[in-house]
Design a protein around this motif. Structure first.
Motif, PDB file in Angstrom:
ATOM      1  N   GLY A  29       0.767  -1.243   0.000  1.00 44.96           N
ATOM      2  CA  GLY A  29       0.000   0.000   0.000  1.00 44.96           C
ATOM      3  C   GLY A  29       0.793   1.285   0.000  1.00 44.96           C
ATOM      4  N   ALA A  30       2.116   1.200  -0.138  1.00 43.83           N
ATOM      5  CA  ALA A  30       2.926   2.408  -0.010  1.00 43.83           C
ATOM      6  C   ALA A  30       2.863   3.310  -1.229  1.00 43.83           C
ATOM      7  N   GLN A  31       2.468   2.769  -2.368  1.00 49.07           N
ATOM      8  CA  GLN A  31       2.409   3.585  -3.581  1.00 49.07           C
ATOM      9  C   GLN A  31       1.396   2.991  -4.547  1.00 49.07           C
ATOM     10  N   GLY A  32       1.218   3.658  -5.667  1.00 47.87           N
ATOM     11  CA  GLY A  32       0.417   3.129  -6.764  1.00 47.87           C
ATOM     12  C   GLY A  32      -1.007   2.793  -6.381  1.00 47.87           C
ATOM     13  N   LEU A  33      -1.462   1.654  -6.880  1.00 47.57           N
ATOM     14  CA  LEU A  33      -2.838   1.234  -6.675  1.00 47.57           C
ATOM     15  C   LEU A  33      -3.150   1.040  -5.193  1.00 47.57           C
ATOM     16  N   GLY A  34      -2.216   0.456  -4.449  1.00 45.86           N
ATOM     17  CA  GLY A  34      -2.453   0.224  -3.031  1.00 45.86           C
ATOM     18  C   GLY A  34      -2.690   1.501  -2.268  1.00 45.86           C
ATOM     19  N   LYS A  35      -1.892   2.521  -2.552  1.00 41.57           N
ATOM     20  CA  LYS A  35      -2.074   3.791  -1.846  1.00 41.57           C
ATOM     21  C   LYS A  35      -3.393   4.447  -2.245  1.00 41.57           C
ATOM     22  N   ALA A  36      -3.755   4.359  -3.525  1.00 36.63           N
ATOM     23  CA  ALA A  36      -5.035   4.925  -3.963  1.00 36.63           C
ATOM     24  C   ALA A  36      -6.193   4.249  -3.234  1.00 36.63           C
ATOM     25  N   SER A 201      -7.630  -3.957 -15.355  1.00 38.95           N
ATOM     26  CA  SER A 201      -6.758  -4.059 -16.506  1.00 38.95           C
ATOM     27  C   SER A 201      -5.524  -3.200 -16.210  1.00 38.95           C
ATOM     28  N   TYR A 202      -4.701  -2.988 -17.222  1.00 45.70           N
ATOM     29  CA  TYR A 202      -3.482  -2.197 -17.032  1.00 45.70           C
ATOM     30  C   TYR A 202      -3.836  -0.787 -16.561  1.00 45.70           C
ATOM     31  N   VAL A 203      -3.219  -0.397 -15.456  1.00 43.24           N
ATOM     32  CA  VAL A 203      -3.367   0.946 -14.907  1.00 43.24           C
ATOM     33  C   VAL A 203      -1.967   1.541 -14.762  1.00 43.24           C
ATOM     34  N   PRO A 204      -1.726   2.752 -15.256  1.00 40.94           N
ATOM     35  CA  PRO A 204      -0.374   3.317 -15.205  1.00 40.94           C
ATOM     36  C   PRO A 204       0.024   3.748 -13.787  1.00 40.94           C
ATOM     37  N   GLU A 206       3.505   3.398 -10.897  1.00 47.45           N
ATOM     38  CA  GLU A 206       4.966   3.307 -10.966  1.00 47.45           C
ATOM     39  C   GLU A 206       5.416   1.891 -11.308  1.00 47.45           C
ATOM     40  N   GLY A 207       4.860   0.910 -10.608  1.00 49.96           N
ATOM     41  CA  GLY A 207       5.257  -0.469 -10.822  1.00 49.96           C
ATOM     42  C   GLY A 207       4.849  -1.004 -12.180  1.00 49.96           C
ATOM     43  N   ASN A 208       3.628  -0.687 -12.610  1.00 47.24           N
ATOM     44  CA  ASN A 208       3.151  -1.187 -13.900  1.00 47.24           C
ATOM     45  C   ASN A 208       3.926  -0.602 -15.073  1.00 47.24           C
ATOM     46  N   ILE A 209       4.241   0.679 -14.990  1.00 48.64           N
ATOM     47  CA  ILE A 209       5.007   1.312 -16.064  1.00 48.64           C
ATOM     48  C   ILE A 209       6.383   0.671 -16.173  1.00 48.64           C
ATOM     49  N   ALA A 210       7.033   0.484 -15.028  1.00 44.77           N
ATOM     50  CA  ALA A 210       8.364  -0.135 -15.030  1.00 44.77           C
ATOM     51  C   ALA A 210       8.301  -1.559 -15.553  1.00 44.77           C
ATOM     52  N   ALA A 211       7.263  -2.311 -15.170  1.00 45.42           N
ATOM     53  CA  ALA A 211       7.136  -3.695 -15.613  1.00 45.42           C
ATOM     54  C   ALA A 211       6.893  -3.773 -17.118  1.00 45.42           C
ATOM     55  N   ALA A 212       6.054  -2.899 -17.648  1.00 39.33           N
ATOM     56  CA  ALA A 212       5.792  -2.898 -19.082  1.00 39.33           C
ATOM     57  C   ALA A 212       7.053  -2.557 -19.866  1.00 39.33           C
ATOM     58  N   LEU A 237     -12.725   0.336 -23.921  1.00 45.80           N
ATOM     59  CA  LEU A 237     -13.934   0.760 -24.618  1.00 45.80           C
ATOM     60  C   LEU A 237     -14.450   2.100 -24.112  1.00 45.80           C
ATOM     61  N   ILE A 238     -13.754   2.706 -23.156  1.00 43.54           N
ATOM     62  CA  ILE A 238     -14.230   3.981 -22.608  1.00 43.54           C
ATOM     63  C   ILE A 238     -13.387   5.166 -23.073  1.00 43.54           C
ATOM     64  N   GLY A 239     -12.433   4.912 -23.958  1.00 45.86           N
ATOM     65  CA  GLY A 239     -11.673   6.000 -24.545  1.00 45.86           C
ATOM     66  C   GLY A 239     -10.482   6.457 -23.731  1.00 45.86           C
ATOM     67  N   ARG A 240     -10.164   5.771 -22.664  1.00 43.19           N
ATOM     68  CA  ARG A 240      -8.985   6.120 -21.868  1.00 43.19           C
ATOM     69  C   ARG A 240      -8.591   4.924 -21.013  1.00 43.19           C
ATOM     70  N   LEU A 241      -7.362   4.979 -20.487  1.00 44.79           N
ATOM     71  CA  LEU A 241      -6.944   3.993 -19.507  1.00 44.79           C
ATOM     72  C   LEU A 241      -7.623   4.267 -18.172  1.00 44.79           C
ATOM     73  N   GLY A 242      -7.769   3.217 -17.372  1.00 44.44           N
ATOM     74  CA  GLY A 242      -8.214   3.430 -16.008  1.00 44.44           C
ATOM     75  C   GLY A 242      -7.125   4.095 -15.188  1.00 44.44           C
ATOM     76  N   THR A 243      -7.517   4.722 -14.108  1.00 46.26           N
ATOM     77  CA  THR A 243      -6.575   5.336 -13.174  1.00 46.26           C
ATOM     78  C   THR A 243      -6.575   4.530 -11.879  1.00 46.26           C
ATOM     79  N   PRO A 244      -5.562   4.695 -11.043  1.00 40.42           N
ATOM     80  CA  PRO A 244      -5.591   4.022  -9.744  1.00 40.42           C
ATOM     81  C   PRO A 244      -6.859   4.311  -8.953  1.00 40.42           C
ATOM     82  N   ASP A 245      -7.354   5.536  -9.015  1.00 42.61           N
ATOM     83  CA  ASP A 245      -8.561   5.853  -8.257  1.00 42.61           C
ATOM     84  C   ASP A 245      -9.801   5.193  -8.851  1.00 42.61           C
ATOM     85  N   ASP A 246      -9.831   4.975 -10.169  1.00 43.99           N
ATOM     86  CA  ASP A 246     -10.946   4.217 -10.758  1.00 43.99           C
ATOM     87  C   ASP A 246     -11.054   2.848 -10.086  1.00 43.99           C
ATOM     88  N   ILE A 247      -9.920   2.200  -9.903  1.00 48.27           N
ATOM     89  CA  ILE A 247      -9.910   0.877  -9.281  1.00 48.27           C
ATOM     90  C   ILE A 247     -10.214   0.983  -7.791  1.00 48.27           C
TER      91      ILE A 247
END
Length: 275
Positions: A29-36, A201-204, A206-212, A237-247
């Motif tokens: 939970g220190a960053q990225g999706l977990g922190k969101a 799905s893929y959410v940008p 720090e970790g996901n960007i580095a992994a990709a 299908l929604i015209g953009r990537l999801g964000t951490p807060d979407d999840i």
């Protein structure tokens, strides 16, 4: 056998969404999706424990959450692959917050290596975090949820299908986490514990960007066209990537009484990617 899940139909929407007086743990939970996720749970009124390999980062994230929302937040060191470490860290959380009502199994890793080139150690490491880590966290949470609770496992669209070259360990581990979600729901329902999965799905982050980037570099080095990696991760299908807060908002729904009739399901939060 009594299954202690209340009928909350008469409660107002604000009460159904509120997590006041509940104690939540977010692994990784220190960053990225977990922190969101932790930020939204705190906003809904929960006291939050940030559990992470990096204790300093966990403490910093907890301080940031307290600054934004004014509630109680703590950071604890936790290696989700080590059952003893998870138990000890959970004891620290209980001592600090008074108990556990919500547990979010978010910690995960996603190194890329093609099956024919993958060392056994890498395969085992992915399962240690992504599958055994879910088991370890869920078990320690359930042992302390004396009055019921909610466990949410962050699965991934990789728990529903193949994704891209080099991700066999990740895909297999996430299919296992999705199956574990179903079985845990079956076993823990008599204790008043709901278990749900959320599959982004893929959410940008720090970790996901580095992994990709690492996956594309490894494929290019092996002489494979890496162009399929980003396209496999960004079909929307929604015209953009999801964000951490979407999840995070989907996780909040799963953790709250809004979803009290649900257990065992894995909710796709994928912008329509997995059709």
């Amino acid at each position: 056998m009594s299954f202690p899940f209340a009928d909350v139909s008469a409660q107002p929407l604000t009460d159904l969404l509120s997590l006041a007086d509940r104690r939540a743990v977010v692994t990784g939970g220190a960053q990225g999706l977990g922190k969101a996720i932790a930020l939204r749970l705190a906003e809904a009124g929960a006291s939050v424990a940030i559990a992470d390999l990096d204790q300093a980062a966990a403490a910093a994230a907890a301080a940031d959450i307290e600054h934004h929302h004014g509630g109680r937040a703590v950071g604890v060191a936790m290696d989700v692959t080590d059952a003893g470490a998870v138990a000890a860290a959970t004891d620290d959380v209980v001592a600090a917050l008074g108990g556990v009502d919500i547990w979010i199994n978010n910690a995960g890793i996603f190194p890329s290596a093609r099956l024919l080139d993958m060392p056994d150690e890498l395969w085992e490491a992915v399962f240690a975090v992504n599958t055994r880590g879910v088991r370890n966290g869920a078990r320690e949470a359930a042992r302390r949820m004396d009055e019921g609770g909610v466990i949410v496992n962050i699965v991934s669209t990789a728990g529903f299908r193949g994704v891209a070259q080099g991700l066999s360990a990740y895909v297999a581990s996430k299919h296992a986490a999705r199956g574990l979600t179903r079985q845990l729901a079956l076993e823990l329902a008599p204790r008043g514990i709901r278990v749900l999965g959320v599959a982004p799905s893929y959410v940008p982050t720090e970790g996901n960007i580095a992994a990709a980037q690492a996956a594309m570099a490894a494929m290019a080095e092996a002489g494979i066209n890496p162009s399929g990696v980003p396209s496999a991760m960004t079909q929307s299908l929604i015209g953009r990537l999801g964000t951490p807060d979407d999840i995070a908002r989907v996780v909040l729904f799963a953790a709250s009484d809004l979803s009290i009739v649900m257990t065992g399901s894995t909710l796709l939060a994928d912008a329509g990617e997995t059709l």
